[in-house]
Design a protein around this motif. Structure first.
Motif, mmCIF file in Angstrom:
data_model
loop_
_atom_site.group_PDB
_atom_site.id
_atom_site.type_symbol
_atom_site.label_atom_id
_atom_site.label_comp_id
_atom_site.label_asym_id
_atom_site.label_seq_id
_atom_site.Cartn_x
_atom_site.Cartn_y
_atom_site.Cartn_z
ATOM 1 N N ASN A 68 0.995 9.404 -5.447
ATOM 2 C CA ASN A 68 1.254 10.800 -5.090
ATOM 3 C C ASN A 68 2.132 11.469 -6.142
ATOM 4 N N GLN A 90 0.509 10.422 3.518
ATOM 5 C CA GLN A 90 -0.267 9.273 4.025
ATOM 6 C C GLN A 90 0.525 7.964 4.068
ATOM 7 N N LYS A 123 0.827 4.262 -2.662
ATOM 8 C CA LYS A 123 0.601 5.656 -2.254
ATOM 9 C C LYS A 123 1.683 6.575 -2.822
ATOM 10 N N THR A 171 0.841 -1.201 0.000
ATOM 11 C CA THR A 171 0.000 0.000 0.000
ATOM 12 C C THR A 171 0.880 1.256 0.000
ATOM 13 N N ASN A 172 2.003 1.222 0.719
ATOM 14 C CA ASN A 172 2.894 2.381 0.728
ATOM 15 C C ASN A 172 3.509 2.615 -0.652
#
Length: 196
Positions: free
Chosen positions: A49, A187, A45, A41-42
């Motif tokens: 981004n 996030q 993200k 998930t990172n």
């Protein structure tokens, strides 16, 4: 009992045909088909981004920004890969008649994972450097605030910049764009990084 032998020398055409029907993405490395590992998930993200800020920042200019699903063909090294983010100036140059594979990015960004960081910094960067239009390479660590930026300054010469603080600003050299690392890592929870 007959053992099934695995084929290791696929043509690019065979790879593309298999990739069209595959349930997951694979890269093509000079005859070998290599399944891609799943992203965290990172990872998602950070790539998202960078893509979103870059896409918004370059609107109205003659650039296309692509994320993860657009394939790149590198003819000199016979490589098909899926960079996390690519920027193309002007029109994309496609291989064949489909619009799924491009050949002319000027900027590529990869989000590093434990299983791919050595490849992304080593052989993959070598392959990317054979692309005539390619002038900037951004490597983004997903485990801490850490970005490596390579910019082509002359034929066979690249400058290197390293950023390691959330307040640091990544200033791209091939396009007019800047982003603070705190926005790039928006996030992202570093405590969740326990993958591969």
């Amino acid at each position: 009992m007959q053992l099934e032998t695995k084929k290791f020398d696929y043509t690019p055409e065979e790879y593309l045909e298999l990739e069209e029907k595959a349930e997951y993405k694979s890269e093509y490395r000079n005859g070998e088909i290599v399944p891609m590992t799943g992203g965290t998930t990172n990872h998602n993200k950070i790539a998202g981004n960078f893509y979103a800020y870059l896409k918004f920042g370059l609107r109205g200019n003659n650039y296309d920004v692509y994320i993860g699903d657009v394939r790149l063909w590198i003819p000199r090294y016979r490589q098909h890969t899926y960079p996390d983010v690519m920027v193309i100036e002007g029109q994309p140059i496609y291989t064949g008649t489909s619009t799924t594979t491009v050949m002319n990015p000027m900027l590529i960004a990869e989000v590093l994972s434990k299983s791919t960081k050595n490849y992304d910094q080593g052989d993959k960067f070598l392959y990317y450097r054979s692309i005539p239009e390619f002038k900037e390479y951004i490597l983004i660590d997903q485990y801490q605030y850490h970005v490596m930026q390579y910019v082509k300054t002359a034929e066979s010469q690249w400058s290197f910049t390293e950023l390691e603080h959330e307040s640091a600003i990544l200033s791209l050299q091939t396009v007019d764009f800047q982003i603070e690392l705190r926005d790039l890592y928006e996030q992202v929870n570093f405590a969740e990084n326990n993958e591969d």
